[in-house]
Design an enzyme around this catalytic site. Sequence first.
Site, PDB file in Angstrom:
ATOM      1  N   CYS A 163       0.803  -1.227   0.000  1.00 33.49           N
ATOM      2  CA  CYS A 163       0.000   0.000   0.000  1.00 33.49           C
ATOM      3  C   CYS A 163       0.835   1.276   0.000  1.00 33.49           C
ATOM      4  O   CYS A 163       0.287   2.374  -0.080  1.00 33.49           O
ATOM      5  CB  CYS A 163      -0.959  -0.028   1.177  1.00 33.49           C
ATOM      6  SG  CYS A 163      -2.011  -1.482   1.091  1.00 33.49           S
ATOM      7  N   HIS A 168      -2.525   8.065   6.317  1.00 35.78           N
ATOM      8  CA  HIS A 168      -2.757   6.777   5.665  1.00 35.78           C
ATOM      9  C   HIS A 168      -4.184   6.351   6.030  1.00 35.78           C
ATOM     10  O   HIS A 168      -4.948   5.938   5.173  1.00 35.78           O
ATOM     11  CB  HIS A 168      -1.715   5.758   6.120  1.00 35.78           C
ATOM     12  CG  HIS A 168      -1.823   4.441   5.442  1.00 35.78           C
ATOM     13  ND1 HIS A 168      -1.814   4.311   4.078  1.00 35.78           N
ATOM     14  CD2 HIS A 168      -1.961   3.170   5.941  1.00 35.78           C
ATOM     15  CE1 HIS A 168      -1.940   3.029   3.757  1.00 35.78           C
ATOM     16  NE2 HIS A 168      -2.035   2.321   4.861  1.00 35.78           N
ATOM     17  N   GLU A 194      -0.819   4.929  13.753  1.00 33.72           N
ATOM     18  CA  GLU A 194      -0.534   6.183  13.055  1.00 33.72           C
ATOM     19  C   GLU A 194      -0.731   7.382  13.987  1.00 33.72           C
ATOM     20  O   GLU A 194       0.039   8.345  13.950  1.00 33.72           O
ATOM     21  CB  GLU A 194      -1.415   6.312  11.806  1.00 33.72           C
ATOM     22  CG  GLU A 194      -1.002   7.481  10.914  1.00 33.72           C
ATOM     23  CD  GLU A 194      -1.732   7.509   9.568  1.00 33.72           C
ATOM     24  OE1 GLU A 194      -2.710   6.748   9.394  1.00 33.72           O
ATOM     25  OE2 GLU A 194      -1.323   8.315   8.708  1.00 33.72           O
ATOM     26  N   LYS A 242      -9.600   8.193   2.931  1.00 32.55           N
ATOM     27  CA  LYS A 242      -9.945   6.829   2.499  1.00 32.55           C
ATOM     28  C   LYS A 242     -11.394   6.459   2.807  1.00 32.55           C
ATOM     29  O   LYS A 242     -11.936   5.517   2.229  1.00 32.55           O
ATOM     30  CB  LYS A 242      -8.979   5.813   3.108  1.00 32.55           C
ATOM     31  CG  LYS A 242      -7.590   5.862   2.476  1.00 32.55           C
ATOM     32  CD  LYS A 242      -6.765   4.651   2.821  1.00 32.55           C
ATOM     33  CE  LYS A 242      -5.436   4.632   2.083  1.00 32.55           C
ATOM     34  NZ  LYS A 242      -4.458   5.608   2.572  1.00 32.55           N
ATOM     35  N   HIS A 258      -9.685   2.500  -0.194  1.00 30.62           N
ATOM     36  CA  HIS A 258      -8.234   2.318  -0.158  1.00 30.62           C
ATOM     37  C   HIS A 258      -7.803   1.687  -1.481  1.00 30.62           C
ATOM     38  O   HIS A 258      -7.998   0.488  -1.700  1.00 30.62           O
ATOM     39  CB  HIS A 258      -7.862   1.428   1.021  1.00 30.62           C
ATOM     40  CG  HIS A 258      -6.379   1.289   1.230  1.00 30.62           C
ATOM     41  ND1 HIS A 258      -5.449   1.852   0.375  1.00 30.62           N
ATOM     42  CD2 HIS A 258      -5.666   0.654   2.201  1.00 30.62           C
ATOM     43  CE1 HIS A 258      -4.234   1.566   0.808  1.00 30.62           C
ATOM     44  NE2 HIS A 258      -4.344   0.834   1.908  1.00 30.62           N
ATOM     45  N   PHE A 262       1.785  -3.374   4.033  1.00 35.83           N
ATOM     46  CA  PHE A 262       2.194  -4.698   4.505  1.00 35.83           C
ATOM     47  C   PHE A 262       3.704  -4.817   4.334  1.00 35.83           C
ATOM     48  O   PHE A 262       4.282  -4.219   3.433  1.00 35.83           O
ATOM     49  CB  PHE A 262       1.541  -5.788   3.655  1.00 35.83           C
ATOM     50  CG  PHE A 262       0.166  -6.173   4.101  1.00 35.83           C
ATOM     51  CD1 PHE A 262      -0.511  -5.451   5.047  1.00 35.83           C
ATOM     52  CD2 PHE A 262      -0.452  -7.280   3.539  1.00 35.83           C
ATOM     53  CE1 PHE A 262      -1.788  -5.824   5.443  1.00 35.83           C
ATOM     54  CE2 PHE A 262      -1.728  -7.655   3.930  1.00 35.83           C
ATOM     55  CZ  PHE A 262      -2.395  -6.934   4.877  1.00 35.83           C
TER      56      PHE A 262
END
Lengths: 729, 91
Positions: free
Chosen positions: A146, A275, A286, A305, A310, A368
């Site tokens: 991502c 994010h 975060e 998002k 996403h 990831f």
Amino acid sequence: MIPRPRVFVTGLGAICAGAGSVVELRRLLLAPKRSFQPPTVFSTAGASAALPVAQVSGFDVTLPDALPRTHRLALQAAQEALAAGPAPDAIVLGTTTGGILTTEFALQAGSTSPHAYRFHGLHTVAEHLATSLGVRGPVLTISTACSSAAVAISVAAALLRSGHARRVLAGGADSLCRLTFHGFRELQLVAPQGSAPLDAQRAGMTVGEGAGFLLLESAPNRRAIVAEILGTGMSCDAYHATSPHPEGTGAALAMRRALQDAGLDPSAIDYVNLHGTGTVDNDAAEARAIKQVFGSRLPALSSTKGLTGHALAAAGAIEAVVSIIAISDGLLPANTGMQVVDEKLELHPVREPTRAQVDSVLSNSFGFGGNNACLVLGKAPAEQASIEVGTSPPPTDLLPPLRVAGAACLTARGALAETWKALLAGESVAGFVPDAVFSKAAPAAFIRRLKRLPRLMLALAQTALHASGRTSPPDLLATGTAWGPLAETQDFLRKLFETGDQFSSPMDFIGSVHNAPAGQVALLLGAQAPNWTCSSGDRSFEQALLCVSLAMAEGAPSALVMAAEAHQAHLSPLFDPAAATGPLASDGGAALVLLPDDGAPGARVRWLGENGKGEDCGDGAAVALCTQLAARVPLDCYDAVALSVPAAMGADADRELLRLAEVLHPCPVLAYRDRLGQHASVSATATALAARAVLEGALPFGQAPIPLRRKRVLLLLLARHATAVEVFA
Amino acid sequence: MPEQTDCLVVELARKMVETLGLDTTADLVDPAAPLIGAGLGIDSIDTLELVVMIEKDYGVKIDTRAAGVEAFASLNALAAYIRQRRSASSP
């Protein structure tokens, strides 16, 4: 100190759920309305049928032979960013899905024709763009889950600063597919009611799709500038395959690196585009990272998002466009989807679209594998401000050579020593790496869930580091793999299809992402270094080498660069003609520990160039590249040219081989895949062996070893996009 | 019905060791010991893998954190959880 060259944004393109263009995205940000619904690009069954996704509308052509969805999304956004301007010099694209949606249909239909899978490879997305747009220079594919698009933008910025390109199209693209939809569903990361970032009741993400591009230039026309890339920062959590570090340590490191790269104090940031996936763990980690970096004086912040979904590998580019809209329109985007803020996070996201002066934005992307990438974007310089000396990059120059401090390779014969010995005896080392050679690379508990590719990579990384005598983790880590973890992909899809799209394996999903092996290497070594995975077909290794070379040209002190492939009996022959070459079909790869050229004894390796075949000339890409290189490097300085001829080149190779022999005459040209084996990362193996050859004075890639009097070997890849790397001592 | 319980526990132990590639054998897993954080090295990814296996093979969902805490307390608890949900859903 001479100020370093600056990187300007001169074009934008975006497509995502709810917006087919930048104009529509701007409208959507002003009046946020999300359009989440169950997917229609593939069928769903059982409980999963009701799960919403963020699907792009009006893109539903599913002709059996059509270009895959990712490719079409990418082309639309790329054309928007270029706005009919001249072709860029280079493309850097982030993607994780490539043509997998099309592959899933073909596999389920039982298709055994490689033609049905010709757009499977991640690299085919950028190559399709290059062909459509007429791009001749480097065409790079980054796959770091991502964070892919944000990493792609940072690589493009480094490429511009190096002077190797002046106009680069950078971004990302991903389409919805069953692999990601069911994978995230089985990880229990998909919100049944749609993503609600930072909400007290948040229950996950909404899987989306789309594409985003920035046209980046180092010396553009002043009036064309819409924004500036002020800084970029990358890091790796080296904590867990999928979970972020609970304290957000890696995320905070990437944010700090980006701010430092931009030369900005945290207080200079007016807005942070988070994010903010809406999963419990991401948002918590975060939030901690944000507080570590910004202390008690938080800038305005939001996640978009909950509005766009996403879009995975495209997210970083779409959100870079959002950040630039925030700057140019003076708009703080809303944290759409949130009802009741999670007080425990101690963040106060923007609730409604709000007008404000926005000069600098930090945009976060985490993926990831613990791959983190942050961008700092700034407003275009004022009309009257002069762009300082140093803005213009140096004329195209060679990247610095790097000293090989340690090397490792794996072939059917075993490690480097056994491989070398077999080659010296004139024997072939083609075939698959025996399990026993690499299966003890790490403790049993560490590798119990890992299949062939991550185990190969771990063994290579360990061995190369050991050979270098270094104990500290490298400062940069770049891996290349054309086809990624195929056993995991095959197992995931097989289980899914066997159960009528109901059940598969979360473990295989996590393992199937192309950067999973690099994440495991970082984890084993404790390397929080910037971490790239390049997935560019036969030139994945060369692009990994380019990524670390660009960073080392800017001062990074050490790197581990590696590339490997893992043969999978069912998928490999469908995807890569190399795997259908009988006794030549191979796997394995190599790793190099690289240091700056400090004058110490040892072999040197240098990335020289990448060139795509032009439609306008009869010569192939490798001949064109050699002609181009000849202006800067005397080609007669090499003792030998080691040539990789992928099986995919077919009959085209013969004609180009003849022309190459002419161009390179009298230097002997050795096509080494007949001896080293056919697989996409074999050029890494050839490079590691060449690093030994220049020290030993003989290159054993043919019937008899070729003496290396000048200790210089040129490694060429024959492909639609040819590459050149030199090794010397 | 203690015998039946044992059967399911033995079956679950075998499937768990197999599915997760654990570095042990099924008969060495203590059915009363906690599954998570007790020497087996099982983490959140493993539990998700088990969740999918249990829904696929037994038709029983474990879809909340609370259900996970209950089900993964031990192999005995997991067997009990499966039995209870199966009998509750049968006509």
